[in-house]
Scaffold this active site. Sequence first.
Site, PDB file in Angstrom:
ATOM      1  CB  THR A   3      -2.733   7.294  -1.706  1.00  0.00           C
ATOM      2  OG1 THR A   3      -2.153   6.022  -2.065  1.00  0.00           O
ATOM      3  CG2 THR A   3      -2.053   8.389  -2.502  1.00  0.00           C
TER       4      THR A   3
ATOM      5  CG  ASP B 179       5.512  -2.454   8.316  1.00  0.00           C
ATOM      6  OD1 ASP B 179       5.678  -3.613   7.866  1.00  0.00           O
ATOM      7  OD2 ASP B 179       5.318  -1.479   7.577  1.00  0.00           O
TER       8      ASP B 179
ATOM      9  CG  ASP C 211       9.201  -2.627   7.938  1.00  0.00           C
ATOM     10  OD1 ASP C 211       9.511  -3.078   6.817  1.00  0.00           O
ATOM     11  OD2 ASP C 211       8.914  -1.435   8.134  1.00  0.00           O
TER      12      ASP C 211
ATOM     13  NE  ARG D 131      -0.828   0.405   4.803  1.00  0.00           N
ATOM     14  CZ  ARG D 131      -1.456   0.741   5.885  1.00  0.00           C
ATOM     15  NH1 ARG D 131      -2.773   0.745   5.899  1.00  0.00           N
ATOM     16  NH2 ARG D 131      -0.806   1.083   6.967  1.00  0.00           N
TER      17      ARG D 131
HETATM   18  C1  PRP Z   1       0.828  -4.616   4.921  1.00  0.00           C
HETATM   19  C2  PRP Z   1       0.104  -5.891   5.238  1.00  0.00           C
HETATM   20  C3  PRP Z   1      -1.052  -5.865   4.274  1.00  0.00           C
HETATM   21  C4  PRP Z   1      -1.373  -4.384   4.182  1.00  0.00           C
HETATM   22  C5  PRP Z   1      -2.595  -4.098   4.997  1.00  0.00           C
HETATM   23  O1  PRP Z   1       1.600  -4.746   3.778  1.00  0.00           O
HETATM   24  O2  PRP Z   1       0.917  -7.028   5.129  1.00  0.00           O
HETATM   25  O3  PRP Z   1      -0.740  -6.393   3.002  1.00  0.00           O
HETATM   26  O4  PRP Z   1      -0.247  -3.700   4.739  1.00  0.00           O
HETATM   27  O5  PRP Z   1      -2.978  -2.764   4.855  1.00  0.00           O
HETATM   28  P1  PRP Z   1      -4.342  -2.350   4.150  1.00  0.00           P
HETATM   29  O6  PRP Z   1      -5.400  -3.239   4.686  1.00  0.00           O
HETATM   30  O7  PRP Z   1      -4.518  -0.925   4.576  1.00  0.00           O
HETATM   31  O8  PRP Z   1      -4.177  -2.479   2.680  1.00  0.00           O
HETATM   32  P2  PRP Z   1       2.534  -3.544   3.246  1.00  0.00           P
HETATM   33  O9  PRP Z   1       1.747  -2.633   2.365  1.00  0.00           O
HETATM   34  O10 PRP Z   1       3.229  -2.926   4.410  1.00  0.00           O
HETATM   35  O11 PRP Z   1       3.554  -4.298   2.307  1.00  0.00           O
HETATM   36  P3  PRP Z   1       4.785  -5.240   2.692  1.00  0.00           P
HETATM   37  O12 PRP Z   1       4.211  -6.485   3.320  1.00  0.00           O
HETATM   38  O13 PRP Z   1       5.425  -5.517   1.381  1.00  0.00           O
HETATM   39  O14 PRP Z   1       5.661  -4.499   3.641  1.00  0.00           O
HETATM   40  N1  URA Z   2       0.159  -2.987   7.715  1.00  0.00           N
HETATM   41  C1  URA Z   2       0.877  -3.425   8.782  1.00  0.00           C
HETATM   42  O1  URA Z   2       1.862  -4.175   8.625  1.00  0.00           O
HETATM   43  N2  URA Z   2       0.489  -3.022  10.007  1.00  0.00           N
HETATM   44  C2  URA Z   2      -0.569  -2.233  10.230  1.00  0.00           C
HETATM   45  O2  URA Z   2      -0.873  -1.912  11.388  1.00  0.00           O
HETATM   46  C3  URA Z   2      -1.290  -1.777   9.098  1.00  0.00           C
HETATM   47  C4  URA Z   2      -0.913  -2.186   7.864  1.00  0.00           C
END
Ligand code: PRP
Ligand code: URA
Length: 211
Positions: free
Chosen positions: A111, A203, A206, A107
Amino acid sequence: MSSAAENVRVIDHPVIQTKLTELRDYTSDHRKFRALLNEIASLMVYEVTREWPTTARPVQTPMERTTGRVLARRVTLVPILRAGLGMSDGVLHLLPDARMGHLGVFRDEKTLEPVSYYKKFPPDIASTEVLLIDPMLATGGSASAAIQVLKQSGVGSMRFICLVAAPEGIEAVHRQHPEVPIFCAAIDRELNEKGYILPGLGDAGDRLFGT
Ligand code: PRP
Ligand code: URA
């Protein structure tokens, strides 16, 4: 299923809740986080798959011939990259015959809109039971986009498994995809202004990968 509440199943087993509490703890490092995430995913599989159909299969025991039951349909596991990968081994531990598809969605930090960047599915995914996995359901943008891609690939039967869900995310997924069941280990209070779940676990990607 006609309301968000009916569409969501919280798996509040005491063992899962204990592990989830350890996972939330900010002192858990990536090694512990990774282990816990897989363990919880494994434990959730029992409940998530409870209603899957089975079919009869003859089996020869050391004593006699009988009829057992096995899963009727093949299974495809689809983690949303990156953090969904942290649940894959746990699910595969119980469903070792499952094939895997991969969906890259992140995401946009400003935005909060989902950005899809990768897709690779088994060719017959449409005829399988799909388990879509991602530990976090925040705004619901990523999960809704992933479900949309699966639908465009012809998938008719899917379940979404996450660990921590925000009410906003449940509502968003339910609005766009009311027929897709959501399984989680907890529904948290709310999102903060940056779209993070409170109390949440931070996160997930991370913490999982140490980035
Ligand atoms: C995190 C998580 C979901 C998303 C949830 O991924 O693993 O995929 O955020 O958020 P949303 O419901 O608001 O869409 P992230 O975008 O951080 O990507 P990553 O796992 O590659 O770090
Ligand atoms: N993605 C994450 O990894 N943690 C949150 O709290 C929201 C989105």
